[in-house]
Design an enzyme around this catalytic site. Structure first.
Site, PDB file in Angstrom:
ATOM      1  N   GLY A  48       9.381  12.754 -52.702  1.00  0.00           N
ATOM      2  CA  GLY A  48       9.416  13.918 -53.782  1.00  0.00           C
ATOM      3  C   GLY A  48       8.319  14.034 -54.721  1.00  0.00           C
ATOM      4  O   GLY A  48       8.332  14.842 -55.647  1.00  0.00           O
TER       5      GLY A  48
ATOM      6  N   GLU B  99      10.124   4.627 -46.111  1.00  0.00           N
ATOM      7  CA  GLU B  99       9.811   5.571 -46.888  1.00  0.00           C
ATOM      8  C   GLU B  99       9.312   4.842 -48.283  1.00  0.00           C
ATOM      9  O   GLU B  99      10.185   4.401 -48.933  1.00  0.00           O
ATOM     10  CB  GLU B  99      11.143   6.134 -47.444  1.00  0.00           C
ATOM     11  CG  GLU B  99      11.836   6.945 -46.456  1.00  0.00           C
ATOM     12  CD  GLU B  99      12.839   8.136 -46.936  1.00  0.00           C
ATOM     13  OE1 GLU B  99      12.497   8.992 -46.695  1.00  0.00           O
ATOM     14  OE2 GLU B  99      13.545   7.743 -47.667  1.00  0.00           O
TER      15      GLU B  99
HETATM   16  P1  PGA Z   1      10.776  14.289 -49.665  1.00  0.00           P
HETATM   17  O1  PGA Z   1      12.161  13.175 -49.502  1.00  0.00           O
HETATM   18  O2  PGA Z   1      10.618  14.732 -48.423  1.00  0.00           O
HETATM   19  O3  PGA Z   1      11.414  15.207 -50.499  1.00  0.00           O
HETATM   20  O4  PGA Z   1       9.788  13.251 -50.276  1.00  0.00           O
HETATM   21  C1  PGA Z   1      12.213  12.311 -48.466  1.00  0.00           C
HETATM   22  C2  PGA Z   1      13.549  11.491 -48.717  1.00  0.00           C
HETATM   23  O5  PGA Z   1      13.784  11.084 -49.937  1.00  0.00           O
HETATM   24  O6  PGA Z   1      14.287  11.159 -47.633  1.00  0.00           O
END
Ligand code: PGA
Length: 237
Positions: A163, A157
């Protein structure tokens, strides 16, 4: 089918909403990770999805004010735990040493550990090779002393993609997933599944899920909207 992990973070507001969302997204191949306070109600209301926690504590039951022990999760029948999420590293100042303790205790307890790693914006701006070194160092620190990785899953990630509505490209995410897999196989006799996380939604999920080195997705925001998440589930099939 590829694995989809729904990371609800600090959502929704109350148990009724949590149960509704869980029922609407209760599909095979999905791991629902609600806040601790909803774990039990969600677990009681699902039959196809699996249940996961968003964190745990390495200590046994005992004097650890405010913490939820791996042992309590196991006793409740929780099967997965997300560890090392960048939001915990950032807001709770979790160190690799903390995370390493949790990884060891949770794997020893038989939990499936979803370990989150990924570089920040500054590192990535220097190029993907810098990001690869960052990820390697993080992985090594988080896995100190870990011997058995059969229940380990890695979530790649990149912090800048979480986000923000700005996902990584499927090609670089795949390259990083391949890199992580080769780091693992150079250190362990087993391979590992790698998920991609960071702004996955129903419009871009297909491209990520089609990649050969990506075994699934860790979905935050888009897992809170049942219709949207169900589209992603259909794509993962
Ligand atoms: P997101 O978050 O899909 O809202 O970008 C992913 C995560 O933090 O696991």
């Amino acid at each position: 089918m590829k694995l989809l992990v729904a990371n609800w973070k600090s959502n929704p507001l109350n148990t009724d909403e949590a149960i509704k969302l869980a029922i609407e997204t209760d599909k095979e191949g999905v791991v629902i990770c609600p806040p601790f306070i909803f774990l039990e109600s969600v677990k009681e209301n699902i039959s196809n999805a699996k249940i996961g926690a968003q964190d745990d504590f390495w200590g046994n039951t005992g004097a650890y004010t405010g913490e939820i022990s791996w042992k309590q999760l196991v006793a409740m029948g929780v099967e997965y735990v997300i560890l090392g999420h960048s939001e915990r590293r950032k807001y709770l100042k979790e160190t690799d040493e903390f995370i390493n303790n949790k990884v060891i205790a949770s794997l020893d307890a038989g939990l499936n550990v979803i370990l989150c790693i990924g570089e920040d914006n500054q590192t990535r701006n220097k190029g993907i090779n810098h990001a690869k070194v960052f990820v390697e160092q993080q992985l090594d620190r988080d896995l100190v002393g870990v011997r058995d990785i059969k229940n380990l899953i890695i979530a790649y990630e990149p912090i800048w993609a979480i986000g923000t509505g700005q996902p990584d490209t499927p090609e670089s995410a795949d390259e990083m997933a391949k890199h992580i897999k080769s780091l693992i196989t150079s250190r362990y006799p087993l391979s590992v599944s790698v998920l991609y996380g960071g702004s996955v939604n129903s419009k871009n999920a297909k491209e990520f899920l089609e990649m050969g080195n990506i075994n699934g997705a860790l979905v935050g925001g888009a897992s809170l909207d049942a219709a949207e998440f169900n589209k992603i589930i259909d794509l993962a099939r």
